[in-house]
Write an enzyme that holds these catalytic residues in place. Structure first.
Site, PDB file in Angstrom:
ATOM      1  CG  ASN A  86      -6.209  -1.172   1.762  1.00  0.00           C
ATOM      2  OD1 ASN A  86      -5.850  -0.760   0.841  1.00  0.00           O
ATOM      3  ND2 ASN A  86      -5.641  -1.680   2.731  1.00  0.00           N
TER       4      ASN A  86
ATOM      5  CB  CYS B  40      -0.912   0.186   1.294  1.00  0.00           C
ATOM      6  SG  CYS B  40      -1.902  -1.472   1.410  1.00  0.00           S
TER       7      CYS B  40
ATOM      8  CG  HIS C 235      -3.209   3.158   2.840  1.00  0.00           C
ATOM      9  ND1 HIS C 235      -3.645   2.653   1.573  1.00  0.00           N
ATOM     10  CD2 HIS C 235      -3.092   1.847   3.579  1.00  0.00           C
ATOM     11  CE1 HIS C 235      -4.019   1.406   1.671  1.00  0.00           C
ATOM     12  NE2 HIS C 235      -3.443   0.944   2.783  1.00  0.00           N
TER      13      HIS C 235
HETATM   14  N1  ACO Z   1     -17.463  -9.414  10.196  1.00  0.00           N
HETATM   15  C1  ACO Z   1     -17.880  -9.526  11.634  1.00  0.00           C
HETATM   16  N2  ACO Z   1     -16.808  -9.896  12.257  1.00  0.00           N
HETATM   17  C2  ACO Z   1     -16.003  -9.997  12.023  1.00  0.00           C
HETATM   18  C3  ACO Z   1     -15.249  -9.706  10.731  1.00  0.00           C
HETATM   19  C4  ACO Z   1     -16.197  -9.324   9.625  1.00  0.00           C
HETATM   20  N3  ACO Z   1     -16.149  -8.976   8.429  1.00  0.00           N
HETATM   21  N4  ACO Z   1     -14.220  -9.634  10.682  1.00  0.00           N
HETATM   22  C5  ACO Z   1     -13.608  -9.933  11.850  1.00  0.00           C
HETATM   23  N5  ACO Z   1     -14.521 -10.234  12.674  1.00  0.00           N
HETATM   24  C6  ACO Z   1     -14.772 -10.581  13.874  1.00  0.00           C
HETATM   25  C7  ACO Z   1     -13.529 -11.395  14.526  1.00  0.00           C
HETATM   26  O1  ACO Z   1     -13.602 -12.739  14.236  1.00  0.00           O
HETATM   27  C8  ACO Z   1     -13.513 -11.115  16.002  1.00  0.00           C
HETATM   28  O2  ACO Z   1     -14.438 -12.136  16.448  1.00  0.00           O
HETATM   29  P1  ACO Z   1     -13.999 -12.710  17.980  1.00  0.00           P
HETATM   30  O3  ACO Z   1     -13.815 -11.588  18.959  1.00  0.00           O
HETATM   31  O4  ACO Z   1     -15.293 -13.844  18.089  1.00  0.00           O
HETATM   32  O5  ACO Z   1     -12.594 -13.433  17.644  1.00  0.00           O
HETATM   33  C9  ACO Z   1     -14.091  -9.769  16.143  1.00  0.00           C
HETATM   34  O6  ACO Z   1     -14.751  -9.439  14.753  1.00  0.00           O
HETATM   35  C10 ACO Z   1     -13.058  -8.695  16.288  1.00  0.00           C
HETATM   36  O7  ACO Z   1     -12.005  -9.001  15.404  1.00  0.00           O
HETATM   37  P2  ACO Z   1     -10.756  -7.901  15.538  1.00  0.00           P
HETATM   38  O8  ACO Z   1      -9.780  -8.622  14.644  1.00  0.00           O
HETATM   39  O9  ACO Z   1     -10.329  -7.662  16.845  1.00  0.00           O
HETATM   40  O10 ACO Z   1     -11.242  -6.728  14.774  1.00  0.00           O
HETATM   41  P3  ACO Z   1     -10.840  -5.145  14.822  1.00  0.00           P
HETATM   42  O11 ACO Z   1     -11.481  -4.137  15.460  1.00  0.00           O
HETATM   43  O12 ACO Z   1      -9.256  -5.200  15.243  1.00  0.00           O
HETATM   44  O13 ACO Z   1     -11.149  -4.839  13.265  1.00  0.00           O
HETATM   45  C11 ACO Z   1      -9.828  -4.945  11.264  1.00  0.00           C
HETATM   46  C12 ACO Z   1     -10.416  -5.744  12.193  1.00  0.00           C
HETATM   47  C13 ACO Z   1     -10.763  -4.100  10.410  1.00  0.00           C
HETATM   48  C14 ACO Z   1      -9.004  -5.900  10.360  1.00  0.00           C
HETATM   49  C15 ACO Z   1      -8.504  -4.078  11.783  1.00  0.00           C
HETATM   50  O14 ACO Z   1      -7.713  -4.737  12.647  1.00  0.00           O
HETATM   51  C16 ACO Z   1      -7.750  -3.257  10.869  1.00  0.00           C
HETATM   52  O15 ACO Z   1      -8.361  -2.601  10.179  1.00  0.00           O
HETATM   53  N6  ACO Z   1      -6.660  -3.758  11.025  1.00  0.00           N
HETATM   54  C17 ACO Z   1      -5.767  -2.939   9.868  1.00  0.00           C
HETATM   55  C18 ACO Z   1      -5.874  -3.370   8.465  1.00  0.00           C
HETATM   56  C19 ACO Z   1      -5.175  -2.693   7.406  1.00  0.00           C
HETATM   57  O16 ACO Z   1      -5.089  -1.490   7.588  1.00  0.00           O
HETATM   58  N7  ACO Z   1      -4.520  -3.052   6.346  1.00  0.00           N
HETATM   59  C20 ACO Z   1      -4.097  -2.354   5.409  1.00  0.00           C
HETATM   60  C21 ACO Z   1      -2.978  -3.232   5.174  1.00  0.00           C
HETATM   61  S1  ACO Z   1      -2.093  -2.215   3.700  1.00  0.00           S
HETATM   62  C22 ACO Z   1      -1.695  -3.408   2.730  1.00  0.00           C
HETATM   63  O17 ACO Z   1      -0.634  -3.258   2.421  1.00  0.00           O
HETATM   64  C23 ACO Z   1      -2.595  -4.410   1.992  1.00  0.00           C
END
Ligand code: ACO
Length: 325
Positions: A282, A112, A252
């Site tokens: 994203n 990214c 980003h």
């Molecule tokens: N729908 C419903 N529930 C979900 C989903 C979904 N799509 N995805 C995850 N959950 C659940 C999980 O299973 C978890 O359940 P559990 O508590 O029973 O285990 C719960 O939701 C909470 O999961 P978390 O991972 O703690 O959720 P979080 O609030 O951290 O959000 C997210 C997850 C959105 C992925 C966040 O961590 C994030 O944005 N991370 C950064 C991602 C990012 O910026 N990526 C860019 C990368 S750049 C590149 O180079 C591609």
């Protein structure tokens, strides 16, 4: 030495829009969860258009704004994590279609952060006299490396492309400071995609799960909220600018909660950030140039405005540019 300036910016995204509700038919998720945890409402998903196709269309828009022809381009740098082929490079395919016969063309891989890495490389090459006009592109068809059975990742990403034309500035405006870096030592496991290219945009049953994009979301989130303020502060320090003189930060577009946190840490209003992730998700290397191009198309930037572009991504990598528009 004169500064290097972005004189044209353009973007192109596939028309096909996929809503959160549509994804809730594929995996156990909901519109409410996705919006609350990420801010994303919908994304564009290619229906057969390739990474090269998107790159070409974004480039045509950037060249229109720069009022230049393909023959004027000396350098093409494409940032992508989802190239159509290992060889030839996406950049050479773009060169062939557009007829940029005078250009040297190559791809770079920095996830990214890729578009900003590519812009920093082009900035340096132009300053070094290795050409006078560069076409810099971020283009992704991420939908073909996404595991459409994995709710942790499939709700986050989208397809699209953005492109910019860089040349030596004639009016003292342009790229003022740049900063990039990476942390392969601790970051290589946080975001991975082991297999490409995949022809179909939706799940290919023959592939093992670990071959698709996989992400440790919490690790990436922690990294993102610490690196954005760090990059912004470094760019301000290097340029001697105060944050109050920055019209927009174009970050980003990964997750609105990451941007909320960055605004708090930098002690600035969230309104200073240009945000469009609700409509695109994203788009990795395409994310910053799509947002930049959209902000320009909306007339939000005036000549002389100072802006900061900032990105983070797989690797883990980070990059930022402070420029005067
Ligand atoms: N729908 C419903 N529930 C979900 C989903 C979904 N799509 N995805 C995850 N959950 C659940 C999980 O299973 C978890 O359940 P559990 O508590 O029973 O285990 C719960 O939701 C909470 O999961 P978390 O991972 O703690 O959720 P979080 O609030 O951290 O959000 C997210 C997850 C959105 C992925 C966040 O961590 C994030 O944005 N991370 C950064 C991602 C990012 O910026 N990526 C860019 C990368 S750049 C590149 O180079 C591609």
């Amino acid at each position: 030495m004169s500064l290097v300036k972005i004189v044209g910016i353009g973007h192109y995204c596939p028309e096909n829009t996929v809503s959160n509700d549509q994804l809730s038919n594929l995996v156990d998720t909901s519109h409410e969860w996705i919006v609350k945890r990420t801010g994303i409402c919908e994304r564009k998903i290619s229906k057969g258009e390739s990474t090269v196709d998107l790159a070409v269309k974004a480039s045509i828009n950037a060249m229109k704004m720069a009022k230049c022809s393909p023959q004027d381009i000396d350098l093409i740098v494409v940032a992508t994590t989802s190239p159509d082929r290992i060889m030839p490079s996406t950049a050479c395919s773009v060169q062939s279609i557009l007829g940029c016969d005078n250009a040297a063309a190559f791809d770079i891989s920095a996830a990214c952060s890729g578009f900003l890495y590519a812009s920093i490389i082009a900035n340096s090459l132009i300053k070094n006299g290795e050409g006078s006009k560069a076409l810099v592109i971020g283009s992704e068809v991420l939908s073909r490396i996404i595991d459409w059975n994995d709710r942790n990742t499939c709700v986050l990403f989208g397809d699209g492309a953005g492109a910019a034309i860089l040349e030596v500035s004639t009016d003292n405006s342009g790229i003022i400071s740049t900063y990039f870096g990476s942390d392969g030592k601790t970051g290589t496991k946080a975001l991975t995609a082991n297999q490409f290219p995949i022809k179909t945009p939706f799940a290919d049953a023959s592939l093992k799960r670990e071959e698709y994009l996989q992400m440790d979301g919490r690790e990436v989130f922690k990294f993102a909220i610490s690196i954005i303020p760090k990059v912004v502060k470094k760019l301000l320090e290097d340029s001697g600018e105060d944050i109050s003189n920055i019209k927009y930060i174009i970050p980003h577009q990964a997750n609105v909660r990451i941007i909320d946190d960055a605004a708090k840490k930098l002690n600035i209003s969230k309104d200073k950030f240009y945000i469009n992730l609700e409509s695109y998700g994203n788009t990795s290397a395409a994310s910053v140039p799509i947002a930049f191009s959209e902000a320009v198309n909306k007339g939000l930037l005036n000549k002389g405005d100072k802006i900061i572009l900032v990105a983070f991504g797989g690797g883990l990598t980070w990059a930022g540019i402070l420029l005067e528009w």
